[in-house]
Scaffold this motif. Sequence first.
Motif, PDB file in Angstrom:
ATOM      1  N   LEU A  43     -25.365  93.847 127.364  1.00 27.32           N
ATOM      2  CA  LEU A  43     -24.158  94.461 126.806  1.00 27.32           C
ATOM      3  C   LEU A  43     -24.592  95.448 125.729  1.00 27.32           C
ATOM      4  O   LEU A  43     -25.283  95.065 124.779  1.00 27.32           O
ATOM      5  N   GLY A  44     -24.204  96.695 125.877  1.00 24.07           N
ATOM      6  CA  GLY A  44     -24.546  97.690 124.874  1.00 24.07           C
ATOM      7  C   GLY A  44     -23.693  97.503 123.631  1.00 24.07           C
ATOM      8  O   GLY A  44     -22.471  97.450 123.703  1.00 24.07           O
ATOM      9  N   ASP A  81     -38.021 119.902  99.433  1.00 22.71           N
ATOM     10  CA  ASP A  81     -36.782 120.660  99.218  1.00 22.71           C
ATOM     11  C   ASP A  81     -35.984 120.749 100.511  1.00 22.71           C
ATOM     12  O   ASP A  81     -34.755 120.647 100.512  1.00 22.71           O
ATOM     13  N   TYR A  82     -36.701 120.910 101.625  1.00 18.87           N
ATOM     14  CA  TYR A  82     -36.031 120.976 102.925  1.00 18.87           C
ATOM     15  C   TYR A  82     -35.376 119.641 103.272  1.00 18.87           C
ATOM     16  O   TYR A  82     -34.230 119.599 103.754  1.00 18.87           O
ATOM     17  N   LEU A  83     -36.079 118.534 103.032  1.00 21.75           N
ATOM     18  CA  LEU A  83     -35.500 117.216 103.322  1.00 21.75           C
ATOM     19  C   LEU A  83     -34.179 117.019 102.595  1.00 21.75           C
ATOM     20  O   LEU A  83     -33.239 116.419 103.137  1.00 21.75           O
ATOM     21  N   ALA A  84     -34.089 117.544 101.360  1.00 22.27           N
ATOM     22  CA  ALA A  84     -32.869 117.367 100.572  1.00 22.27           C
ATOM     23  C   ALA A  84     -31.675 118.096 101.174  1.00 22.27           C
ATOM     24  O   ALA A  84     -30.528 117.809 100.822  1.00 22.27           O
ATOM     25  N   THR A  85     -31.928 119.026 102.102  1.00 19.83           N
ATOM     26  CA  THR A  85     -30.827 119.777 102.727  1.00 19.83           C
ATOM     27  C   THR A  85     -30.401 119.187 104.058  1.00 19.83           C
ATOM     28  O   THR A  85     -29.412 119.632 104.654  1.00 19.83           O
ATOM     29  N   LEU A  86     -31.138 118.191 104.559  1.00 21.81           N
ATOM     30  CA  LEU A  86     -30.902 117.697 105.917  1.00 21.81           C
ATOM     31  C   LEU A  86     -29.620 116.888 106.033  1.00 21.81           C
ATOM     32  O   LEU A  86     -29.252 116.121 105.140  1.00 21.81           O
ATOM     33  N   ASP A  87     -28.947 117.020 107.166  1.00 18.36           N
ATOM     34  CA  ASP A  87     -27.872 116.115 107.571  1.00 18.36           C
ATOM     35  C   ASP A  87     -27.833 116.124 109.100  1.00 18.36           C
ATOM     36  O   ASP A  87     -28.718 116.693 109.740  1.00 18.36           O
ATOM     37  N   ALA A  88     -26.822 115.493 109.689  1.00 11.64           N
ATOM     38  CA  ALA A  88     -26.735 115.399 111.150  1.00 11.64           C
ATOM     39  C   ALA A  88     -25.689 116.354 111.714  1.00 11.64           C
ATOM     40  O   ALA A  88     -25.165 116.126 112.804  1.00 11.64           O
ATOM     41  N   SER A  89     -25.407 117.434 110.980  1.00 10.88           N
ATOM     42  CA  SER A  89     -24.322 118.329 111.403  1.00 10.88           C
ATOM     43  C   SER A  89     -24.647 119.078 112.692  1.00 10.88           C
ATOM     44  O   SER A  89     -23.741 119.585 113.352  1.00 10.88           O
ATOM     45  N   GLU A  90     -25.927 119.157 113.079  1.00 13.88           N
ATOM     46  CA  GLU A  90     -26.286 119.839 114.321  1.00 13.88           C
ATOM     47  C   GLU A  90     -26.650 118.866 115.436  1.00 13.88           C
ATOM     48  O   GLU A  90     -27.193 119.257 116.460  1.00 13.88           O
ATOM     49  N   VAL A  91     -26.333 117.587 115.230  1.00 11.28           N
ATOM     50  CA  VAL A  91     -26.668 116.552 116.215  1.00 11.28           C
ATOM     51  C   VAL A  91     -25.457 116.265 117.099  1.00 11.28           C
ATOM     52  O   VAL A  91     -24.320 116.205 116.618  1.00 11.28           O
ATOM     53  N   THR A  92     -25.732 116.083 118.382  1.00 13.81           N
ATOM     54  CA  THR A  92     -24.710 115.640 119.341  1.00 13.81           C
ATOM     55  C   THR A  92     -25.181 114.336 119.972  1.00 13.81           C
ATOM     56  O   THR A  92     -26.348 114.227 120.377  1.00 13.81           O
ATOM     57  N   VAL A  93     -24.296 113.365 120.045  1.00  8.30           N
ATOM     58  CA  VAL A  93     -24.627 112.069 120.648  1.00  8.30           C
ATOM     59  C   VAL A  93     -23.645 111.774 121.763  1.00  8.30           C
ATOM     60  O   VAL A  93     -22.418 111.813 121.553  1.00  8.30           O
ATOM     61  N   THR A  94     -24.160 111.486 122.925  1.00 10.04           N
ATOM     62  CA  THR A  94     -23.344 110.949 124.013  1.00 10.04           C
ATOM     63  C   THR A  94     -23.804 109.522 124.266  1.00 10.04           C
ATOM     64  O   THR A  94     -24.975 109.191 124.069  1.00 10.04           O
ATOM     65  N   ALA A  95     -22.878 108.686 124.698  1.00  7.40           N
ATOM     66  CA  ALA A  95     -23.219 107.269 124.860  1.00  7.40           C
ATOM     67  C   ALA A  95     -22.286 106.602 125.844  1.00  7.40           C
ATOM     68  O   ALA A  95     -21.177 107.085 126.116  1.00  7.40           O
ATOM     69  N   ILE A  96     -22.745 105.473 126.371  1.00 12.90           N
ATOM     70  CA  ILE A  96     -21.888 104.577 127.134  1.00 12.90           C
ATOM     71  C   ILE A  96     -21.003 103.839 126.136  1.00 12.90           C
ATOM     72  O   ILE A  96     -21.479 103.420 125.075  1.00 12.90           O
ATOM     73  N   PRO A  97     -19.702 103.657 126.388  1.00 12.60           N
ATOM     74  CA  PRO A  97     -18.834 102.975 125.424  1.00 12.60           C
ATOM     75  C   PRO A  97     -19.379 101.615 125.008  1.00 12.60           C
ATOM     76  O   PRO A  97     -19.923 100.873 125.833  1.00 12.60           O
ATOM     77  N   GLU A  98     -19.248 101.293 123.726  1.00 14.78           N
ATOM     78  CA  GLU A  98     -19.749 100.020 123.213  1.00 14.78           C
ATOM     79  C   GLU A  98     -19.059  98.851 123.923  1.00 14.78           C
ATOM     80  O   GLU A  98     -17.858  98.869 124.162  1.00 14.78           O
ATOM     81  N   THR A 463     -18.996 111.930 124.789  1.00 16.57           N
ATOM     82  CA  THR A 463     -19.515 112.550 123.570  1.00 16.57           C
ATOM     83  C   THR A 463     -18.835 111.909 122.372  1.00 16.57           C
ATOM     84  O   THR A 463     -17.615 112.008 122.211  1.00 16.57           O
ATOM     85  N   TYR A 464     -19.632 111.239 121.537  1.00 18.76           N
ATOM     86  CA  TYR A 464     -19.089 110.507 120.400  1.00 18.76           C
ATOM     87  C   TYR A 464     -19.337 111.191 119.054  1.00 18.76           C
ATOM     88  O   TYR A 464     -18.647 110.902 118.085  1.00 18.76           O
ATOM     89  N   SER A 476     -11.275  99.247 118.137  1.00 14.77           N
ATOM     90  CA  SER A 476     -11.403  98.142 117.197  1.00 14.77           C
ATOM     91  C   SER A 476     -12.342  97.091 117.773  1.00 14.77           C
ATOM     92  O   SER A 476     -12.664  97.093 118.972  1.00 14.77           O
ATOM     93  N   LEU A 477     -12.775  96.160 116.926  1.00 16.71           N
ATOM     94  CA  LEU A 477     -13.667  95.092 117.388  1.00 16.71           C
ATOM     95  C   LEU A 477     -13.020  94.269 118.511  1.00 16.71           C
ATOM     96  O   LEU A 477     -13.675  93.995 119.526  1.00 16.71           O
ATOM     97  N   PRO A 478     -11.750  93.850 118.383  1.00 11.94           N
ATOM     98  CA  PRO A 478     -11.137  93.122 119.503  1.00 11.94           C
ATOM     99  C   PRO A 478     -11.066  93.962 120.783  1.00 11.94           C
ATOM    100  O   PRO A 478     -11.210  93.417 121.888  1.00 11.94           O
ATOM    101  N   GLU A 479     -10.864  95.270 120.646  1.00 17.15           N
ATOM    102  CA  GLU A 479     -10.827  96.120 121.843  1.00 17.15           C
ATOM    103  C   GLU A 479     -12.202  96.210 122.500  1.00 17.15           C
ATOM    104  O   GLU A 479     -12.316  96.188 123.737  1.00 17.15           O
ATOM    105  N   VAL A 480     -13.263  96.290 121.703  1.00 14.61           N
ATOM    106  CA  VAL A 480     -14.619  96.284 122.262  1.00 14.61           C
ATOM    107  C   VAL A 480     -14.883  94.956 122.956  1.00 14.61           C
ATOM    108  O   VAL A 480     -15.474  94.907 124.042  1.00 14.61           O
TER     109      VAL A 480
END
Length: 506
Positions: A43-44, A81-98, A463-464, A476-480
């Motif tokens: 179970l994922g 200095d570069y690390l301090a600017t990092l975030d996930a704004s350019e990341v895309t995640v696709t997944a199987i529903p939990e 795409t999540y 929600s947790l009960p829905e999962v």
Amino acid sequence: MAPLADLYQVSMAYGHWRAGRHRAPAAAELFFRRPPFRGSFALGAGLAEGLRGLRAFRFSAADVAYLRSVLPSTIDDAFFDYLATLDASEVTVTAIPEGSVVFARVPFLQVKGPLLVVQLLETTLLCLVNYASLVATNAARFRLLAGPDMKLIEMGLRRAQGPDGALSASKYSYIGGFDCTSNILAGKLYGIPVRGTIAHSFIMSFRGLEEVQPRELPPRAGGDPVDLAGLAVSWLQRVCDLLQTPPGKANQGELAAFVSYAVTFPCDFQGLLDTYCVRRSGLPNFCAVALALHQLGYQAIGVRLDSGNLAQQSKEIRGVFQACAAHFQVPWFGTIPIAVSNDISEQSLEEFRREGSEIDMIGIGTNLVTCPLQPSLGCVYKLVEVNGSPCLKLTEDEEKMTIPGMKTIYRLYDAAGHPFMDLMALEEEPSPSAGQELGIRVLGRLGETTKVIPTTVEPLHRTYFRDGQVCEPLPSLPEVRTHAQVSLNLLSPAHRRLHEPQPYPV
């Protein structure tokens, strides 16, 4: 959230940055190589936690200062200095529903973004998904063995790997099909129903009825308080006469503990029967107090056993309850719920089923939360594409070879509505259609081409996460939890069975 990583992730990040390739578009997949517990499925779980981690991904000033202190002094200051600017704004995640059933080699989630960030996310996502999926799968196996009607309570807090492991176990065993937990903090944080009554120490702390204070209880319908201890003593004689056991064998401290608990919780009285002798003491003492409560308009909620042959004892206890119900004309008494605990394992549940039992609720701790049959799911996170070119890991260990390129994942269903195969295709390949004959190569038999015709085709990934935000409503947790049971029920019996299942082809 960014420092939840292995140090080598940052070392590699510096290598990418130094070479000027840190912004190269890249893609990685998270999957497991072998199905856990010698079954066919997992179970994922952990997706929502992973997405929250992505949303919070950044290095604070304190994080950067710490990394400066542990990395080689030769590292260029501009990298920090570069690390301090990092975030996930350019990341895309696709997944199987939990909560979905997932199979070996099929990506549970795919991550696209700048190479440096995609690499840095590896350990974080593995940490949040590996144990979550493992314990959810373990819980699902217990649920399948117990059947849909058995109440299952997770009670592994004292045996779990620390408080974080305990909370994860409570959360993900609930997704896997457990009904409630003993863990108060998990109940507070996640809204999981909590259950719990008394332990042996409460019963052992009493020596006699003179210690019971208060001892009077008003009838439920109102009226003057009644001495519950005296009422229980009179019922004990009647119960012992019926059971043909000497009243003197019933432990007086145990009776006092039951009376004290019943006075305190008259609407929630449950007896723990095996502190001393179940047949001669625990059972008659419980029946006496429960019948005394009934005389005042209250109804006991159950008993618990924590030692001995649980299946056999449950049948004997049910027989006593039914005898009391008939003899004392209290119909509900015959159906009092019987709960059991005591190092319950998969083998225990198989024995209950084989021998037959009258058990209504099972508490499981150690063998649920520590997953002793398989301590790790073994999820891995592998690059499959950089700069538009597919990546392939070649190794003498064939199992560790990766499948290159970004993929679209489909689940193929037969006419009975069961999934019979998961199909991975490159993103640029045309989507398969229901009723269309497909030429496929099954992993492990790549030299052969097989033809299949699916009745239904389901694209698995959604795409999540995009542009730094969760972009799909999270259930929600009960829905999962409900989705997990639906996913399991769709499996064919051959793929769902826990021992020597038919391998699921990918």
